[in-house]
Design a protein around this motif. Structure first.
Motif, short mmCIF file in Angstrom:
data_model
loop_
_atom_site.label_atom_id
_atom_site.label_comp_id
_atom_site.label_asym_id
_atom_site.label_seq_id
_atom_site.Cartn_x
_atom_site.Cartn_y
_atom_site.Cartn_z
N ASP A 1 0.82 -1.21 0.00
CA ASP A 1 0.00 0.00 0.00
C ASP A 1 0.86 1.27 0.00
OD1 ASP A 1 0.76 -0.66 2.65
OD2 ASP A 1 -0.87 0.55 3.48
N ARG A 2 2.06 1.22 0.51
CA ARG A 2 2.97 2.36 0.48
C ARG A 2 3.76 2.43 -0.82
NH1 ARG A 2 6.65 2.62 5.50
NH2 ARG A 2 7.17 4.59 4.48
N PHE A 3 3.79 1.30 -1.56
CA PHE A 3 4.59 1.20 -2.78
C PHE A 3 3.80 1.58 -4.03
CE2 PHE A 3 7.04 -1.16 -6.03
CZ PHE A 3 8.30 -0.64 -5.75
N ASN B 1 5.83 -20.23 -17.98
CA ASN B 1 6.56 -19.76 -16.81
C ASN B 1 5.84 -18.62 -16.13
OD1 ASN B 1 8.44 -18.10 -15.27
ND2 ASN B 1 10.02 -19.42 -16.06
N ARG B 2 5.91 -18.62 -14.81
CA ARG B 2 5.35 -17.53 -14.00
C ARG B 2 6.53 -16.70 -13.50
NH1 ARG B 2 -0.01 -19.88 -11.93
NH2 ARG B 2 -0.05 -18.09 -10.59
N PRO B 3 6.82 -15.57 -14.14
CA PRO B 3 8.00 -14.78 -13.80
C PRO B 3 7.98 -14.24 -12.38
CG PRO B 3 7.00 -14.02 -15.85
CD PRO B 3 6.05 -14.98 -15.23
N SER B 4 9.17 -14.16 -11.80
CA SER B 4 9.27 -13.56 -10.47
C SER B 4 9.45 -12.05 -10.60
CB SER B 4 10.42 -14.18 -9.69
OG SER B 4 11.64 -13.90 -10.32
N PHE B 5 8.89 -11.34 -9.64
CA PHE B 5 9.01 -9.89 -9.55
C PHE B 5 9.29 -9.58 -8.10
CE2 PHE B 5 7.87 -5.53 -9.11
CZ PHE B 5 8.12 -4.96 -10.34
N VAL B 6 10.45 -8.99 -7.83
CA VAL B 6 10.88 -8.78 -6.46
C VAL B 6 11.21 -7.31 -6.23
CG1 VAL B 6 12.60 -9.42 -4.71
CG2 VAL B 6 11.87 -11.12 -6.40
N VAL B 7 10.67 -6.77 -5.16
CA VAL B 7 11.11 -5.45 -4.69
C VAL B 7 12.27 -5.74 -3.75
CG1 VAL B 7 10.51 -3.34 -3.46
CG2 VAL B 7 8.80 -4.49 -4.90
N VAL B 8 13.47 -5.46 -4.22
CA VAL B 8 14.68 -5.78 -3.46
C VAL B 8 14.85 -4.83 -2.29
CG1 VAL B 8 17.20 -6.02 -3.61
CG2 VAL B 8 15.75 -6.72 -5.54
N GLU B 9 14.61 -3.55 -2.56
CA GLU B 9 14.78 -2.54 -1.52
C GLU B 9 14.00 -1.30 -1.90
OE1 GLU B 9 18.40 0.10 0.39
OE2 GLU B 9 18.85 -1.90 -0.30
N THR B 10 13.44 -0.62 -0.92
CA THR B 10 12.76 0.66 -1.16
C THR B 10 12.65 1.44 0.15
OG1 THR B 10 10.80 1.74 -2.08
CG2 THR B 10 10.41 -0.28 -0.80
N ASP B 11 12.56 2.76 0.01
CA ASP B 11 12.20 3.60 1.15
C ASP B 11 10.79 4.15 0.95
OD1 ASP B 11 12.45 5.60 -0.73
OD2 ASP B 11 13.81 6.84 0.46
N TYR B 12 10.11 3.72 -0.12
CA TYR B 12 8.74 4.06 -0.49
C TYR B 12 8.56 5.49 -0.99
CZ TYR B 12 7.72 -0.22 2.09
OH TYR B 12 7.72 -1.50 2.55
N SER C 1 11.33 7.73 -2.21
CA SER C 1 12.26 8.27 -3.20
C SER C 1 12.89 7.21 -4.10
CB SER C 1 13.36 9.10 -2.51
OG SER C 1 14.11 8.29 -1.64
N TYR C 2 13.14 6.00 -3.62
CA TYR C 2 13.84 5.03 -4.46
C TYR C 2 13.34 3.61 -4.23
CZ TYR C 2 16.43 3.04 -0.58
OH TYR C 2 16.76 2.37 0.58
N ALA C 3 13.62 2.77 -5.22
CA ALA C 3 13.37 1.33 -5.12
C ALA C 3 14.29 0.61 -6.09
CB ALA C 3 11.92 1.01 -5.45
#
Length: 185
Positions: A7-9, A76-87, A89-91
């Protein structure tokens, strides 16, 4: 990423650096639920799909293209990963796609809520990626003269389905294809 909060992303993100094949006006839009209708857009290409959470890490998701039938066990069901974020400014996001050849393509993007990112932060994020994989070649995304209006037919999100059954997040990844110069690359 522990403690990930979708919800923050949600919202719009702009790719600053990416290994994606396109480097012009690349943007990601994360929706809290399914979108019924998109505007006809002539200059943008995009793909749209649902994200399914994989437990226990909610930042580790599966991308499901809304145009494909995943009842085929060979698909194939591709993977999607949020590796890092501060919500705010960056991800860093990662996607792994299995190609028809059987090989896998890995895509990493550094995202920002704006088309610019603090150079020191960008350097820090690129270093983090480089420490994990030195084979990934990030390319700068050109955001000059991009039209970033919403792809959703109603920009006030009236077009987003509002029922509890479809509460899984959805994503569009969009880009402008670069014309190939006369005479080739």
């Amino acid at each position: 990423m522990d403690g990930f909060k979708m919800d923050r992303f949600t919202g719009s993100w702009y790719a600053i650096e990416t290994t994606f094949g396109y480097t012009r006006c690349v943007g990601y839009d994360f929706y809290p639920k399914e979108v019924k209708c998109f505007k006809p857009v002539t200059n943008y290409q995009y793909f749209y799909g649902k994200l399914e959470f994989n437990k226990p890490l909610l930042s580790d998701m599966t991308y499901l293209d809304c145009n494909l039938d995943y009842s085929d066990p060979d698909l194939n069901r591709p993977s999607f990963v949020v590796v890092e974020t501060d919500y705010v400014s960056y991800a860093i996001v990662f996607m792994c796609l299995k190609m028809v050849t059987g090989n896998f393509n890995h895509y990493v993007s550094i995202l920002s809520r704006t088309v610019d990112l603090d150079p020191e932060l960008l350097n820090y994020l690129m270093k983090k990626i480089w420490e994990v994989s030195r084979s990934l070649k990030l390319k700068h995304v050109n955001h000059t003269d991009c039209n970033y209006q919403s792809l959703v037919a109603e920009s006030n999100d009236e077009n987003v389905i509002d029922d509890d059954i479809n509460r899984q997040p959805y994503v569009t990844v969009r880009w402008v294809e670069q014309p190939i110069p006369v005479g080739g690359v």
